[in-house]
Motif scaffolding. Structure first.
Motif, PDB file in Angstrom:
ATOM      1  N   GLN A   1     -24.430  -0.845   4.711  1.00  0.00           N
ATOM      2  CA  GLN A   1     -24.047  -2.278   4.634  1.00  0.00           C
ATOM      3  C   GLN A   1     -24.797  -3.513   5.437  1.00  0.00           C
ATOM      4  O   GLN A   1     -25.505  -3.014   6.631  1.00  0.00           O
ATOM      5  CB  GLN A   1     -22.526  -2.514   5.262  1.00  0.00           C
ATOM      6  N   PRO A   2     -25.216  -4.522   5.110  1.00  0.00           N
ATOM      7  CA  PRO A   2     -25.849  -5.438   5.732  1.00  0.00           C
ATOM      8  C   PRO A   2     -25.042  -5.738   7.246  1.00  0.00           C
ATOM      9  O   PRO A   2     -23.864  -5.714   7.040  1.00  0.00           O
ATOM     10  CB  PRO A   2     -25.982  -6.669   4.938  1.00  0.00           C
ATOM     11  N   LEU A   3     -25.864  -6.341   8.190  1.00  0.00           N
ATOM     12  CA  LEU A   3     -25.068  -6.484   9.634  1.00  0.00           C
ATOM     13  C   LEU A   3     -24.196  -7.564   9.342  1.00  0.00           C
ATOM     14  O   LEU A   3     -23.272  -7.579   9.962  1.00  0.00           O
ATOM     15  CB  LEU A   3     -26.292  -6.784  10.416  1.00  0.00           C
ATOM     16  N   THR A   4     -24.670  -8.544   8.644  1.00  0.00           N
ATOM     17  CA  THR A   4     -23.612  -9.731   8.359  1.00  0.00           C
ATOM     18  C   THR A   4     -22.413  -9.256   7.708  1.00  0.00           C
ATOM     19  O   THR A   4     -21.170  -9.746   8.062  1.00  0.00           O
ATOM     20  CB  THR A   4     -24.147 -10.885   7.449  1.00  0.00           C
ATOM     21  N   GLU A   5     -22.336  -8.398   6.895  1.00  0.00           N
ATOM     22  CA  GLU A   5     -21.130  -8.067   6.180  1.00  0.00           C
ATOM     23  C   GLU A   5     -20.341  -7.199   7.257  1.00  0.00           C
ATOM     24  O   GLU A   5     -19.093  -7.186   7.099  1.00  0.00           O
ATOM     25  CB  GLU A   5     -21.579  -6.991   4.738  1.00  0.00           C
TER      26      GLU A   5
ATOM     27  N   LEU B   1     -35.815  -4.173   9.652  1.00  0.00           N
ATOM     28  CA  LEU B   1     -34.849  -4.825   8.357  1.00  0.00           C
ATOM     29  C   LEU B   1     -33.635  -5.419   9.398  1.00  0.00           C
ATOM     30  O   LEU B   1     -33.134  -6.373   9.003  1.00  0.00           O
ATOM     31  CB  LEU B   1     -34.371  -3.615   7.481  1.00  0.00           C
ATOM     32  N   ARG B   2     -32.930  -4.477  10.263  1.00  0.00           N
ATOM     33  CA  ARG B   2     -31.919  -5.112  11.046  1.00  0.00           C
ATOM     34  C   ARG B   2     -32.155  -6.068  12.000  1.00  0.00           C
ATOM     35  O   ARG B   2     -31.385  -7.118  12.090  1.00  0.00           O
ATOM     36  CB  ARG B   2     -31.306  -3.947  11.809  1.00  0.00           C
TER      37      ARG B   2
ATOM     38  N   GLU C   1     -31.912  -9.256   9.810  1.00  0.00           N
ATOM     39  CA  GLU C   1     -30.643  -9.763   9.621  1.00  0.00           C
ATOM     40  C   GLU C   1     -29.999 -10.242  10.843  1.00  0.00           C
ATOM     41  O   GLU C   1     -29.392 -11.321  10.559  1.00  0.00           O
ATOM     42  CB  GLU C   1     -29.670  -8.547   9.443  1.00  0.00           C
TER      43      GLU C   1
END
Length: 293
Positions: A188-192, A72-73, A76
């Motif tokens: 949290q998503p990595l982008t966030e 998943l990461r 991202e």
């Protein structure tokens, strides 16, 4: 009649220049939690080299909360790298000691010899720096850090007057920088996460100033002594950026711990040859692709 020139100030306020005199009429910018104004970014001039400061956390130190090798990461991260490619930097620099640049060169050559779908180790140097440089066709990644120890013998100057100064300061540092919200990190998503870090709100390392600067007694500037290596380190990082640059370069990406973002931005803003670039529009996909890169 006096001639007035009105200049808007980032974050709010106005500067009025009167012919024959200078008058400042400045309203305070809106402050945020942490007591500092939000970062504002100037427009770069054609002759300046654009330096994108990408603040990160250290990926390999919080694996239980966020493992960048998790599929998943990785998805991202692949999207983030694709967006950063739009900046089109000619150089990628990372937080790795400049004195060990030869070792970094060897690590990058080893990485290039791996199959194209290899992601490398967990740290952000490889996950962002190496992978992006490879995608851009770069034959080198640049080491620009100059690590310094805030707990070296310079504190001895006030050990006699404040016998417990060393342990108190170190204890405050550990409490401040040992508290990471791992649960929030995992959600949290990595982008966030990266977007939040690069907004620098509250400002990176502001707690260091809040705790250290009041430490002064007579002519013993204890807090200043502890902050001096921090400024020295970041000034040297910028000098190492100059080592990497070619006169024809358009842009450089610097991947570094987010605590450096505000101070490096300040140094770059007053260095005429260089211009700091906001990474957030690239992280969020709102920036236009740089055709010059």
């Amino acid at each position: 009649m006096s001639r007035r020139i009105w200049l808007s100030i980032a974050g709010g306020g106005t500067l009025v220049l009167l012919a024959g005199a200078v008058t400042y009429v400045v309203s305070r910018p809106t402050l945020v939690e942490g007591g500092a104004a939000p970062l504002a970014w100037a427009e770069c001039q054609p002759e300046q080299v654009r330096v994108m400061i990408l603040g990160t956390f250290h990926f390999d130190q919080h694996v239980d909360a966020l493992d960048v090798l998790d599929p998943l990461r990785q998805g991202e991260l692949a999207e983030i790298l694709e967006r950063l490619r739009g900046f089109g930097p000619q150089r990628v620099a990372v937080e790795y000691p400049h004195v060990r640049a030869g070792r970094l060169d060897s690590l990058y050559r080893h990485y290039l010899a791996l199959p194209p779908d290899s992601v490398g180790s967990r740290n952000e140097i490889q996950q962002i720096g190496f992978r992006l440089a490879r995608q851009l066709g770069h034959d080198r990644v640049y080491a620009v850090d100059v690590p310094m120890n805030l707990w070296d013998d310079s504190i001895a100057v006030f050990d006699e007057r404040w016998p417990d100064a060393r342990s108190r300061l170190r204890g405050r540092w550990d409490v401040t920088y040992g508290d990471l919200d791992l649960e929030a990190l995992a959600r949290q998503p990595l982008t966030e996460i990266l977007t939040t870090l690069n907004r620098d709100l509250p400002p990176g390392n502001s707690e260091m100033y809040r705790r250290f600067l009041p430490l002064v007694e007579e002519e013993v500037y204890a807090g200043a002594l502890k902050l001096r290596p921090w400024y020295d380190r970041n000034l040297r990082i910028v000098q190492n950026l100059f080592r990497t640059l070619d006169p024809e370069d358009y842009g450089l990406l610097l991947v570094i711990g987010s605590g450096h973002v505000r101070i490096l931005k300040q140094i770059l803003e007053i260095t005429p040859q260089l211009c700091p670039v906001d990474p957030i529009p690239y992280l969020t996909g709102e920036a236009e692709t740089n055709v010059a890169g």
